[in-house]
Scaffold this motif. Sequence first.
Motif, PDB file in Angstrom:
ATOM      1  N   LEU A 133       9.185  17.822  46.043  1.00 53.18           N
ATOM      2  CA  LEU A 133       9.178  18.970  46.969  1.00 53.18           C
ATOM      3  C   LEU A 133       8.026  19.937  46.651  1.00 53.18           C
ATOM      4  CD1 LEU A 133      12.993  19.901  47.186  1.00 53.18           C
ATOM      5  CD2 LEU A 133      11.766  18.099  48.352  1.00 53.18           C
ATOM      6  N   GLY A 154       9.183  19.527  52.130  1.00 54.35           N
ATOM      7  CA  GLY A 154      10.044  18.336  52.119  1.00 54.35           C
ATOM      8  C   GLY A 154       9.347  17.139  51.506  1.00 54.35           C
ATOM      9  N   SER A 156      10.211  12.810  49.611  1.00 55.05           N
ATOM     10  CA  SER A 156      11.170  11.706  49.479  1.00 55.05           C
ATOM     11  C   SER A 156      11.389  11.387  48.022  1.00 55.05           C
ATOM     12  CB  SER A 156      10.621  10.444  50.126  1.00 55.05           C
ATOM     13  OG  SER A 156      10.615  10.625  51.498  1.00 55.05           O
ATOM     14  N   ALA A 174      16.192  21.601  48.709  1.00 54.17           N
ATOM     15  CA  ALA A 174      15.585  21.129  49.964  1.00 54.17           C
ATOM     16  C   ALA A 174      16.088  21.893  51.187  1.00 54.17           C
ATOM     17  CB  ALA A 174      15.870  19.636  50.143  1.00 54.17           C
ATOM     18  N   THR A 181      13.440  16.277  53.898  1.00 57.65           N
ATOM     19  CA  THR A 181      13.568  15.642  52.582  1.00 57.65           C
ATOM     20  C   THR A 181      14.531  14.481  52.712  1.00 57.65           C
ATOM     21  OG1 THR A 181      13.184  17.721  51.423  1.00 57.65           O
ATOM     22  CG2 THR A 181      14.345  16.013  50.195  1.00 57.65           C
TER      23      THR A 181
END
Length: 427
Positions: A133, A154, A156, A174, A181
Amino acid sequence: MDKLRIRGGQPLHGSITVSGAKNAALPLLAATLLAPGTHTLHNVPDLRDTRTMLQLLQIMGATWERDGSTVQVNTGQLTGAEAPYELVKTMRASVLVLGPLLGRTGYARVSLPGGCAIGARPVDYHLQGFQALGVKSSMKGGYVEVRAQGRLTGGSICFDIPSVTATENLLMAAAKAQGQTVIQNAAKEPEVGNLIDMLAAMGAQIQGKDTDCLTVTGVEELHPSEVRIIADRIEAGTYLMAAGAAGGRLEVKGCDPSHLTVLIDKLRTAGMEIEVKGNCCTASCSVSDNGTPCPLTAVNITTMPYPGFPTDLQAQFMALMSQSSGVSIIHETIFENRFMHVAELQRLGAEIVVEGSRAVVTGLARGQLVGAPVMATDLRASASLVIAGLAASGTTEISRIYHLERGYERLAEKLCRVGAAIEQIPG
Ligand code: UD1
């Protein structure tokens, strides 16, 4: 330091109402840091750990009030963003303030939890998640410091192992990030679902509840909410097993049986009768003519992330299996050092051999455990000693019960009311 004295061999009859879940109350209390204002949480258990979390919130400038099991937390003015060693060393879940503080202010500093009785328990997944993030983290002087430049963005993350508190921390961070995210291999524990419900009530947008893929679409503002903590499935499971150890008929009220499916299956396979009706589970274990509960069959378990068999019920199940006919293999796959209770159970005469991450329990006939002084080593290990003490002949004295007080609300009182001979005595 107080001790618990248990005179074993008394069957349990009556009903026990379970309290709110410790492992849900902690992240939900931490989540109040995310949005300024007064949050209302119902069904908050009054435990050493929830008091520690409230103390932590207070250090950060929040104020709170408890009325029965309802706690109101006002996080209007935050004055600090640091979780000191003195608190974190008593409760590892203090790391749960990292996510909401990052979401609210972009900065937090928390003492590293370090090792604990049940294993190394690092925080690397939490930090990898924050990094996705756009957060930078550093370690200095035993503290981990996390910092974002402006609003979080955001990203992954796919966890190697579904970590409960890392999933919760990331969800909270998030919720206010810019963009989407995605958390893959997320933990699916019901306590994570309870947090998702609270965040949704605060205005967060989260998809995928109860699955291992969670998508958070960040929003600019969140607002305070009113939420109810779910019932403690670990406490409920502990009492069901107490009935298996002591015999009798015990109603465990106010629980969610759908959170206890694997345990209920295992207990039925072991020969206990478990009736499920609404939010109540009734455990029966008949008592034979000579006063001892009828024998149980040995059953194997392997601990797994939810919906598998919970590691937090492993120690209690081992105590129960010490009273079965046959050999039970208990395989612990979540934490590498979670057999501290074995040596204490052995002091009562239990036949257990540890082979790496497996414990081989050779069951003894009912009433063959003999009471002895034992020491609680961690929270769930303490609960296993209570179960063994209820089954043993003679008197068992458990010292260091502050571990028990971290996670069980009024355990001695609740068990006493259903017929256990258990008292808290000054140490
Ligand atoms: C939570 C529960 C605890 C329960 C555990 C497993 C709370 C407050 N505590 O703890 O009662 O026993 O889930 O159900 O909810 N791991 C890493 N790196 C990390 C994080 C975790 O390697 O950064 C590993 C752990 O060492 C462990 C596994 O992941 O082997 C799962 O642990 P995790 O789910 O994170 O446990 P907690 O969230 O600390």
